[in-house]
Design a protein around this motif. Sequence first.
Motif, PDB file in Angstrom:
ATOM      1  N   LYS A  48       0.809  -1.216   0.000  1.00 23.42           N
ATOM      2  CA  LYS A  48       0.000   0.000   0.000  1.00 23.42           C
ATOM      3  C   LYS A  48       0.846   1.271   0.000  1.00 23.42           C
ATOM      4  O   LYS A  48       0.488   2.264  -0.649  1.00 23.42           O
ATOM      5  N   ASP A  49       1.953   1.251   0.737  1.00 25.57           N
ATOM      6  CA  ASP A  49       2.721   2.481   0.931  1.00 25.57           C
ATOM      7  C   ASP A  49       4.159   2.132   1.294  1.00 25.57           C
ATOM      8  O   ASP A  49       4.487   1.950   2.471  1.00 25.57           O
ATOM      9  N   VAL A  50       5.011   2.031   0.297  1.00 23.12           N
ATOM     10  CA  VAL A  50       6.401   1.646   0.534  1.00 23.12           C
ATOM     11  C   VAL A  50       7.114   2.677   1.399  1.00 23.12           C
ATOM     12  O   VAL A  50       7.705   2.353   2.439  1.00 23.12           O
ATOM     13  N   ALA A  51       7.076   3.931   0.973  1.00 26.60           N
ATOM     14  CA  ALA A  51       7.805   4.977   1.707  1.00 26.60           C
ATOM     15  C   ALA A  51       7.282   5.128   3.128  1.00 26.60           C
ATOM     16  O   ALA A  51       8.060   5.243   4.082  1.00 26.60           O
ATOM     17  N   GLY A  52       5.958   5.142   3.275  1.00 24.10           N
ATOM     18  CA  GLY A  52       5.381   5.318   4.603  1.00 24.10           C
ATOM     19  C   GLY A  52       5.734   4.183   5.539  1.00 24.10           C
ATOM     20  O   GLY A  52       5.995   4.401   6.735  1.00 24.10           O
ATOM     21  N   THR A  53       5.762   2.963   5.015  1.00 21.45           N
ATOM     22  CA  THR A  53       6.100   1.808   5.845  1.00 21.45           C
ATOM     23  C   THR A  53       7.564   1.846   6.252  1.00 21.45           C
ATOM     24  O   THR A  53       7.903   1.605   7.425  1.00 21.45           O
ATOM     25  N   LEU A  54       8.449   2.169   5.317  1.00 27.27           N
ATOM     26  CA  LEU A  54       9.870   2.265   5.651  1.00 27.27           C
ATOM     27  C   LEU A  54      10.121   3.364   6.680  1.00 27.27           C
ATOM     28  O   LEU A  54      10.938   3.194   7.601  1.00 27.27           O
ATOM     29  N   LYS A  55       9.408   4.462   6.555  1.00 28.06           N
ATOM     30  CA  LYS A  55       9.554   5.553   7.518  1.00 28.06           C
ATOM     31  C   LYS A  55       9.189   5.078   8.918  1.00 28.06           C
ATOM     32  O   LYS A  55       9.888   5.382   9.901  1.00 28.06           O
ATOM     33  N   LYS A  56       8.108   4.328   9.034  1.00 30.87           N
ATOM     34  CA  LYS A  56       7.669   3.823  10.340  1.00 30.87           C
ATOM     35  C   LYS A  56       8.678   2.822  10.909  1.00 30.87           C
ATOM     36  O   LYS A  56       8.973   2.853  12.109  1.00 30.87           O
ATOM     37  N   LEU A  57       9.213   1.951  10.061  1.00 28.15           N
ATOM     38  CA  LEU A  57      10.182   0.973  10.528  1.00 28.15           C
ATOM     39  C   LEU A  57      11.463   1.656  11.012  1.00 28.15           C
ATOM     40  O   LEU A  57      12.034   1.272  12.040  1.00 28.15           O
ATOM     41  N   GLY A  58      11.908   2.663  10.282  1.00 31.11           N
ATOM     42  CA  GLY A  58      13.088   3.397  10.706  1.00 31.11           C
ATOM     43  C   GLY A  58      12.870   4.099  12.037  1.00 31.11           C
ATOM     44  O   GLY A  58      13.750   4.112  12.902  1.00 31.11           O
ATOM     45  N   ALA A  59      11.682   4.678  12.213  1.00 31.64           N
ATOM     46  CA  ALA A  59      11.363   5.364  13.457  1.00 31.64           C
ATOM     47  C   ALA A  59      11.304   4.403  14.641  1.00 31.64           C
ATOM     48  O   ALA A  59      11.554   4.792  15.788  1.00 31.64           O
ATOM     49  N   MET A  60      10.969   3.144  14.375  1.00 28.92           N
ATOM     50  CA  MET A  60      10.924   2.132  15.445  1.00 28.92           C
ATOM     51  C   MET A  60      12.319   1.744  15.928  1.00 28.92           C
ATOM     52  O   MET A  60      12.468   1.181  17.010  1.00 28.92           O
ATOM     53  N   GLY A  61      13.321   2.000  15.112  1.00 28.72           N
ATOM     54  CA  GLY A  61      14.679   1.637  15.480  1.00 28.72           C
ATOM     55  C   GLY A  61      15.309   0.560  14.633  1.00 28.72           C
ATOM     56  O   GLY A  61      16.454   0.173  14.857  1.00 28.72           O
ATOM     57  N   TYR A  62      14.573   0.046  13.643  1.00 26.57           N
ATOM     58  CA  TYR A  62      15.188  -0.914  12.736  1.00 26.57           C
ATOM     59  C   TYR A  62      16.232  -0.211  11.877  1.00 26.57           C
ATOM     60  O   TYR A  62      16.066   0.955  11.499  1.00 26.57           O
ATOM     61  N   ASN A  80      17.158  -0.482  -8.288  1.00 28.68           N
ATOM     62  CA  ASN A  80      17.870  -0.858  -7.068  1.00 28.68           C
ATOM     63  C   ASN A  80      18.405   0.364  -6.318  1.00 28.68           C
ATOM     64  O   ASN A  80      18.292   0.468  -5.084  1.00 28.68           O
ATOM     65  N   THR A  81      18.960   1.302  -7.060  1.00 21.50           N
ATOM     66  CA  THR A  81      19.527   2.493  -6.428  1.00 21.50           C
ATOM     67  C   THR A  81      18.447   3.394  -5.836  1.00 21.50           C
ATOM     68  O   THR A  81      18.658   4.031  -4.802  1.00 21.50           O
ATOM     69  N   GLU A  82      17.284   3.441  -6.484  1.00 18.64           N
ATOM     70  CA  GLU A  82      16.182   4.257  -5.975  1.00 18.64           C
ATOM     71  C   GLU A  82      15.657   3.703  -4.649  1.00 18.64           C
ATOM     72  O   GLU A  82      15.411   4.464  -3.704  1.00 18.64           O
ATOM     73  N   PHE A  83      15.508   2.389  -4.587  1.00 17.95           N
ATOM     74  CA  PHE A  83      14.999   1.801  -3.353  1.00 17.95           C
ATOM     75  C   PHE A  83      15.998   1.976  -2.219  1.00 17.95           C
ATOM     76  O   PHE A  83      15.618   2.332  -1.098  1.00 17.95           O
ATOM     77  N   GLN A  84      17.267   1.758  -2.502  1.00 17.33           N
ATOM     78  CA  GLN A  84      18.265   1.902  -1.440  1.00 17.33           C
ATOM     79  C   GLN A  84      18.332   3.341  -0.942  1.00 17.33           C
ATOM     80  O   GLN A  84      18.451   3.584   0.262  1.00 17.33           O
ATOM     81  N   LYS A  85      18.229   4.308  -1.854  1.00 18.19           N
ATOM     82  CA  LYS A  85      18.249   5.707  -1.447  1.00 18.19           C
ATOM     83  C   LYS A  85      17.049   6.038  -0.573  1.00 18.19           C
ATOM     84  O   LYS A  85      17.162   6.748   0.437  1.00 18.19           O
ATOM     85  N   LEU A  86      15.879   5.530  -0.953  1.00 17.69           N
ATOM     86  CA  LEU A  86      14.667   5.754  -0.168  1.00 17.69           C
ATOM     87  C   LEU A  86      14.830   5.169   1.227  1.00 17.69           C
ATOM     88  O   LEU A  86      14.536   5.833   2.236  1.00 17.69           O
ATOM     89  N   ALA A  87      15.305   3.934   1.303  1.00 13.34           N
ATOM     90  CA  ALA A  87      15.471   3.273   2.597  1.00 13.34           C
ATOM     91  C   ALA A  87      16.486   4.008   3.469  1.00 13.34           C
ATOM     92  O   ALA A  87      16.252   4.229   4.667  1.00 13.34           O
ATOM     93  N   GLU A  88      17.589   4.397   2.876  1.00 16.18           N
ATOM     94  CA  GLU A  88      18.623   5.071   3.644  1.00 16.18           C
ATOM     95  C   GLU A  88      18.147   6.416   4.185  1.00 16.18           C
ATOM     96  O   GLU A  88      18.615   6.878   5.227  1.00 16.18           O
ATOM     97  N   GLY A  89      17.183   7.022   3.494  1.00 17.23           N
ATOM     98  CA  GLY A  89      16.617   8.270   3.996  1.00 17.23           C
ATOM     99  C   GLY A  89      15.893   8.094   5.315  1.00 17.23           C
ATOM    100  O   GLY A  89      15.698   9.069   6.065  1.00 17.23           O
ATOM    101  N   TYR A  90      15.517   6.872   5.633  1.00 17.37           N
ATOM    102  CA  TYR A  90      14.842   6.577   6.898  1.00 17.37           C
ATOM    103  C   TYR A  90      15.743   5.784   7.844  1.00 17.37           C
ATOM    104  O   TYR A  90      15.268   5.172   8.800  1.00 17.37           O
ATOM    105  N   GLY A  91      17.049   5.795   7.563  1.00 15.63           N
ATOM    106  CA  GLY A  91      17.999   5.124   8.437  1.00 15.63           C
ATOM    107  C   GLY A  91      18.082   3.627   8.252  1.00 15.63           C
ATOM    108  O   GLY A  91      18.563   2.914   9.134  1.00 15.63           O
ATOM    109  N   LEU A  92      17.636   3.131   7.100  1.00 10.49           N
ATOM    110  CA  LEU A  92      17.581   1.696   6.832  1.00 10.49           C
ATOM    111  C   LEU A  92      18.516   1.322   5.690  1.00 10.49           C
ATOM    112  O   LEU A  92      18.724   2.102   4.758  1.00 10.49           O
ATOM    113  N   LYS A  93      19.058   0.113   5.771  1.00  5.89           N
ATOM    114  CA  LYS A  93      19.893  -0.388   4.676  1.00  5.89           C
ATOM    115  C   LYS A  93      19.433  -1.775   4.281  1.00  5.89           C
ATOM    116  O   LYS A  93      19.259  -2.652   5.124  1.00  5.89           O
ATOM    117  N   LEU A  94      19.227  -1.960   2.983  1.00  4.02           N
ATOM    118  CA  LEU A  94      18.870  -3.266   2.456  1.00  4.02           C
ATOM    119  C   LEU A  94      20.137  -4.110   2.368  1.00  4.02           C
ATOM    120  O   LEU A  94      21.028  -3.816   1.562  1.00  4.02           O
TER     121      LEU A  94
END
Length: 291
Positions: A48-62, A80-94
Motif C-alpha cells: 500500500k505504501d512503501v515509503a510510509g512503511t519504511l519511515k515507520k520501521l526506521g522510526a521504530m529503530g530498525y 535498485n539504487t532508488e529503493f536503497q536511497k529511499l530506505a537510507e533516507g529513513y535510516g535503513l539499509k537493504l
Amino acid sequence: MNRRNFLYSSGMLAAASALSANAAPLIGHAHGVTPGIQLYMMRDDMAKDVAGTLKKLGAMGYRQLESYGSDKGIFWGMKNTEFQKLAEGYGLKLVSTHHNPMSLTEFEQTAAQAAEIGMKYLVCPWLGPQKHIDFFKHAADDFNTRGAICKKHGLRYAYHPHDYPYKPVDGQLPINVLLANTDKELVDYQMDVYYTVTEGQDPYAYLKNHKGRFKLMHLRDVLKHRLPKGSEEESACDMGEGIINFPKLLSAAQDSGVTYFFVEQSRYYHETPLQSARKNAVYLKASPPAP
C-alpha cells in the motif's frame, strides 16, 4: 496424538529447555545486534505504501532490511539504487533478500544489481518437502553454483531452512545433507530459530557444530502452549512472549559468527503487523546482558 503434537510435547520442549528464561529482553544494538526486519512480515503495508512503511520501521529503530520476491520485485517497483536511497533516507539499509526461483542468467543479473548497492546476501528461502534425499544433494550443487556467482560479484549466498529440512528423508535430515554437501567458502545459512525449535532440534548444537556456517538469523518466539490444531503458525509469537531465551541465544549466535538478525513474525494476536514490528523493536532495544 499426531506427529506435530508429539514433536511439540517431546522433541520441541527438549530443544527449548536450554532456551527458556522467562522471556527476558534480548541483547540490544549496544551489544552488537543491529535490529533488522524481513519485509515479508510487512507485505500488506508495503504493497500500500512503501515509503510510509519504511519511515515507520526506521522510526521504530530498525536499521537493516531483508527483502523478498514480492509482486513488485525485491526493489518494490523501483530501480535498485532508488529503493536503497529511499530506505537510507529513513535510516535503513537493504542488506539481503530472499529470491524467487530463477534461471542462472536471471540470478546473475540480480546479483549484479544487489552488488551495485552494497547488499551482502542473496538467500534461497524455499525448496519444499521432498520424498528422496537425492533432491537435496542436487540442491546443494545448485547452491554451490549460485554461491560462486555471488562471490564473483562480491556477495554471499545463503539458504533459509523452514521446518521440512529438519524432518527425516530416507533416514537423513536434509539440513545435515545440505550442510555437508555445500562449500563453506560459497554457501552460508540463515537459521530460523522458530523452526529449529518447533521441529525438536537444538539451535545451540547447530551453531556450535557448524560454527561459521550460520551467518543470518530470523527472530520470533515460540509459545509454550499451542494454539488450536490447524491454525496457521500455531505456536509463533512475538519475542519475549514465549519460551526462547533470546539474550543467551543471541550471544551464542554472535559467538558462532551470525552477523545479521531479522525479526519475522507471521502470526498476530489482536495486533497488526506494524504493531508486532514495534513490539519486537522495543524488545530488541531492551538490552540486559546475557546470562
